[in-house]
Write a protein that holds these residues in place. Structure first.
Motif, PDB file in Angstrom:
ATOM      1  N   GLN A  47      14.365 -17.758 -40.840  1.00  0.00           N
ATOM      2  CA  GLN A  47      14.210 -16.936 -42.039  1.00  0.00           C
ATOM      3  C   GLN A  47      14.666 -17.745 -43.240  1.00  0.00           C
ATOM      4  N   SER A  60      18.124 -19.437 -41.933  1.00  0.00           N
ATOM      5  CA  SER A  60      18.884 -18.894 -40.813  1.00  0.00           C
ATOM      6  C   SER A  60      18.441 -19.603 -39.539  1.00  0.00           C
ATOM      7  N   ARG A 118      19.810 -21.402 -35.552  1.00  0.00           N
ATOM      8  CA  ARG A 118      20.594 -22.533 -35.068  1.00  0.00           C
ATOM      9  C   ARG A 118      19.769 -23.803 -34.923  1.00  0.00           C
ATOM     10  N   ASN A 127      22.557 -25.611 -43.547  1.00  0.00           N
ATOM     11  CA  ASN A 127      21.232 -24.992 -43.379  1.00  0.00           C
ATOM     12  C   ASN A 127      20.571 -24.719 -44.727  1.00  0.00           C
TER      13      ASN A 127
END
Length: 123
Positions: A3, A25, A27, A77
């Motif tokens: 996202q 978002s 990992r 991120n």
């Protein structure tokens, strides 16, 4: 799944600068190629810049090369687009995109998109 949420847009005078941010978002962010696109009113969405998953390689549209810089921080991120020497023709909604394929990330076929952030360059 990824996202994406863009921020940092706004109104700036010609010749000014803005830095756009894209928060991702998931990992697996560090495995995605990332890109920036823009869409002006009544026009198609166009490629602006892209960066490989590890930040080693970048690419730019001719219209922004030398003025814009894409970067990423795989710990946070985040993907950024530093925009300098802005022109009225840079006015558009700017979108962040993600895809695992380097061949796709420079196209509008990229798998994941943010909602966009408005950039207006005007005096």
């Amino acid at each position: 799944q990824v996202q994406l949420v863009e921020s940092g847009g706004g109104l700036v005078q010609p010749g000014g600068s803005l830095r756009l941010s894209c928060a991702a978002s998931g990992r697996t962010f560090s495995t995605y190629q990332m890109g920036w696109f823009r869409q002006a009113p009544g026009k198609e969405r166009d490629f602006v810049a892209a960066i490989t998953y590890n930040g080693a390689t970048t690419g730019y549209a001719d219209s922004v090369r030398g003025r814009f810089t894409i970067s990423r921080d795989n710990v946070k991120n985040m993907v950024y687009l530093q925009m300098n020497s802005l022109k009225p023709e840079d006015t558009a909604v700017y979108y962040c995109a993600a895809d695992t394929s380097l061949a796709v990330i420079t196209t509008t076929s990229s798998k994941y998109w943010g909602q966009g952030t408005q950039v207006t360059v005007s005096s």
